[in-house]
Motif scaffolding. Structure first.
Motif, PDB file in Angstrom:
ATOM      1  N   ARG A 170       0.113  30.304 -63.721  1.00 57.74           N
ATOM      2  CA  ARG A 170      -0.828  29.412 -64.411  1.00 57.74           C
ATOM      3  C   ARG A 170      -0.444  27.956 -64.169  1.00 57.74           C
ATOM      4  O   ARG A 170       0.725  27.588 -64.249  1.00 57.74           O
ATOM      5  CB  ARG A 170      -0.832  29.704 -65.915  1.00 57.74           C
ATOM      6  CG  ARG A 170      -1.834  28.870 -66.702  1.00 57.74           C
ATOM      7  CD  ARG A 170      -1.921  29.340 -68.142  1.00 57.74           C
ATOM      8  NE  ARG A 170      -0.688  29.128 -68.875  1.00 57.74           N
ATOM      9  CZ  ARG A 170      -0.393  28.002 -69.539  1.00 57.74           C
ATOM     10  NH1 ARG A 170      -1.248  26.986 -69.538  1.00 57.74           N
ATOM     11  NH2 ARG A 170       0.742  27.892 -70.188  1.00 57.74           N
ATOM     12  N   VAL A 172       0.149  24.813 -65.550  1.00 55.03           N
ATOM     13  CA  VAL A 172       0.391  24.360 -66.926  1.00 55.03           C
ATOM     14  C   VAL A 172      -0.112  22.946 -67.173  1.00 55.03           C
ATOM     15  O   VAL A 172      -0.167  22.494 -68.321  1.00 55.03           O
ATOM     16  CB  VAL A 172       1.896  24.439 -67.280  1.00 55.03           C
ATOM     17  CG1 VAL A 172       2.390  25.873 -67.204  1.00 55.03           C
ATOM     18  CG2 VAL A 172       2.723  23.528 -66.374  1.00 55.03           C
ATOM     19  N   HIS A 173      -0.480  22.240 -66.123  1.00 55.85           N
ATOM     20  CA  HIS A 173      -0.961  20.867 -66.281  1.00 55.85           C
ATOM     21  C   HIS A 173      -2.481  20.792 -66.410  1.00 55.85           C
ATOM     22  O   HIS A 173      -3.048  19.700 -66.451  1.00 55.85           O
ATOM     23  CB  HIS A 173      -0.481  20.011 -65.109  1.00 55.85           C
ATOM     24  CG  HIS A 173       1.017  19.925 -65.003  1.00 55.85           C
ATOM     25  ND1 HIS A 173       1.792  19.299 -65.950  1.00 55.85           N
ATOM     26  CD2 HIS A 173       1.876  20.421 -64.073  1.00 55.85           C
ATOM     27  CE1 HIS A 173       3.070  19.387 -65.603  1.00 55.85           C
ATOM     28  NE2 HIS A 173       3.145  20.068 -64.474  1.00 55.85           N
ATOM     29  N   ASN A 174      -3.134  21.954 -66.449  1.00 57.57           N
ATOM     30  CA  ASN A 174      -4.583  21.998 -66.644  1.00 57.57           C
ATOM     31  C   ASN A 174      -4.933  22.952 -67.774  1.00 57.57           C
ATOM     32  O   ASN A 174      -4.355  24.034 -67.881  1.00 57.57           O
ATOM     33  CB  ASN A 174      -5.287  22.450 -65.359  1.00 57.57           C
ATOM     34  CG  ASN A 174      -5.459  21.312 -64.375  1.00 57.57           C
ATOM     35  OD1 ASN A 174      -6.291  20.437 -64.570  1.00 57.57           O
ATOM     36  ND2 ASN A 174      -4.653  21.314 -63.319  1.00 57.57           N
ATOM     37  N   LYS A 175      -5.886  22.563 -68.599  1.00 56.94           N
ATOM     38  CA  LYS A 175      -6.278  23.380 -69.747  1.00 56.94           C
ATOM     39  C   LYS A 175      -7.476  24.277 -69.453  1.00 56.94           C
ATOM     40  O   LYS A 175      -7.802  25.161 -70.244  1.00 56.94           O
ATOM     41  CB  LYS A 175      -6.586  22.478 -70.947  1.00 56.94           C
ATOM     42  CG  LYS A 175      -5.363  21.727 -71.466  1.00 56.94           C
ATOM     43  CD  LYS A 175      -5.701  20.886 -72.693  1.00 56.94           C
ATOM     44  CE  LYS A 175      -4.465  20.173 -73.220  1.00 56.94           C
ATOM     45  NZ  LYS A 175      -4.780  19.344 -74.421  1.00 56.94           N
ATOM     46  N   THR A 176      -8.145  24.037 -68.336  1.00 58.98           N
ATOM     47  CA  THR A 176      -9.299  24.856 -67.967  1.00 58.98           C
ATOM     48  C   THR A 176      -9.087  25.448 -66.579  1.00 58.98           C
ATOM     49  O   THR A 176      -8.247  24.971 -65.807  1.00 58.98           O
ATOM     50  CB  THR A 176     -10.593  24.023 -67.970  1.00 58.98           C
ATOM     51  OG1 THR A 176     -10.448  22.925 -67.053  1.00 58.98           O
ATOM     52  CG2 THR A 176     -10.880  23.479 -69.365  1.00 58.98           C
ATOM     53  N   THR A 181      -7.187  25.309 -59.866  1.00 62.54           N
ATOM     54  CA  THR A 181      -6.144  26.124 -60.495  1.00 62.54           C
ATOM     55  C   THR A 181      -5.956  27.437 -59.736  1.00 62.54           C
ATOM     56  O   THR A 181      -4.843  27.969 -59.677  1.00 62.54           O
ATOM     57  CB  THR A 181      -6.449  26.395 -61.982  1.00 62.54           C
ATOM     58  OG1 THR A 181      -7.716  27.050 -62.118  1.00 62.54           O
ATOM     59  CG2 THR A 181      -6.470  25.095 -62.777  1.00 62.54           C
ATOM     60  N   LYS A 215       6.464  22.693 -66.304  1.00 61.99           N
ATOM     61  CA  LYS A 215       6.089  21.533 -67.118  1.00 61.99           C
ATOM     62  C   LYS A 215       6.891  20.298 -66.722  1.00 61.99           C
ATOM     63  O   LYS A 215       6.383  19.178 -66.752  1.00 61.99           O
ATOM     64  CB  LYS A 215       6.302  21.850 -68.600  1.00 61.99           C
ATOM     65  CG  LYS A 215       5.292  22.833 -69.176  1.00 61.99           C
ATOM     66  CD  LYS A 215       5.582  23.120 -70.640  1.00 61.99           C
ATOM     67  CE  LYS A 215       4.558  24.084 -71.223  1.00 61.99           C
ATOM     68  NZ  LYS A 215       4.858  24.416 -72.644  1.00 61.99           N
TER      69      LYS A 215
END
Length: 239
Positions: A170, A172-176, A181, A215
């Motif tokens: 995943r 981790v620096h993107n929420k969508t 991604t 992160k």
């Protein structure tokens, strides 16, 4: 167990001789070139509308759901897909010991990575995202010529958002989720194919765990990270 395939009249008898494996969602059977995924909980069966959206993917290396499987009451309990025999799980090819044992070389790996890249492009052209692009969701033929995409029912289509992703791939620096991604996840997996280790593993003196390392943007080739000797050297990756 007798089942029906939607759109066909003849009943199919699935026995223990056809059983392949079982997992969290259900069981897999293979019979005469067709795989049957039978869900433990029929309520979890892929929606027919999502199957129709996934059908826009035409790349033959994407092993997508094809037809619904029905029980004696004509209720969906699973789906069929193409059977791909004699394969390795992608994660099996990561260790250097596997290369030594089978003779797989960097040229083979590059071919597989390039074919994965092409297939991902084909999937994205249909406005579909893979999302959970982890190493367990691919199979490699035993001649190292082809890579097959599996667990396609989890893909994100225009009407059905994805609900799960393995933390190790995943972004981790993107929420969508997005095509970008997906490409991040592809980079993680392809790095493992070439080098034999996750790009955020290795031993760091203070920051432990893959997610925390991602992160902090501290990959395996950071000066403070100890690189395991059992892995392939970094210059294995073609320039």
């Amino acid at each position: 167990m007798q089942v029906l395939v939607k759109g066909k009249k003849d009943k199919i008898n699935l026995t223990k001789n056809h059983f392949v494996a079982s997992g969290g969602e259900g069981s897999i059977y293979a019979r005469r070139g067709t795989v049957y995924k039978i869900y433990t909980d029929p309520k979890a069966v892929i929606h027919y509308s999502k199957m129709k959206e996934l059908s826009s993917i035409t790349n033959p290396n994407v092993i997508k759901p094809e037809r619904l499987v029905l029980n004696s009451k004509n209720k969906p309990i699973g789906y069929t897909m193409k059977h791909v025999p004699k394969t390795y799980a992608l994660c099996q090819i990561f260790p250097k010991a596997f290369r030594d044992r089978t003779g797989m070389d960097t040229k083979n790996v590059l071919n597989l990575v390039q074919k994965m890249q092409k297939t991902i492009i084909d999937i994205h052209k249909q406005k579909i995202l893979i999302v959970d692009l982890n190493e367990m969701n691919f199979l490699v033929d035993k001649k190292f010529n082809e890579v097959f995409f599996i667990d396609v029912d989890s893909y994100q289509t225009q009407s059905f958002p994805a609900t799960a992703i393995m933390e190790s791939i995943r972004d981790v620096h993107n929420k969508t989720f997005s095509e970008l991604t997906d490409w991040f996840s592809f980079a993680v997996v392809s790095f493992q194919m070439f080098i034999g280790i996750h790009p955020y593993k290795g031993k760091h003196p203070t920051i432990k765990g893959i997610v925390d390392r991602m992160k902090a943007n501290i990959p395996v080739f950071h000066n403070d990270v100890k690189f395991p000797k059992v892995c392939m050297p970094f210059d294995t990756i073609p320039q």
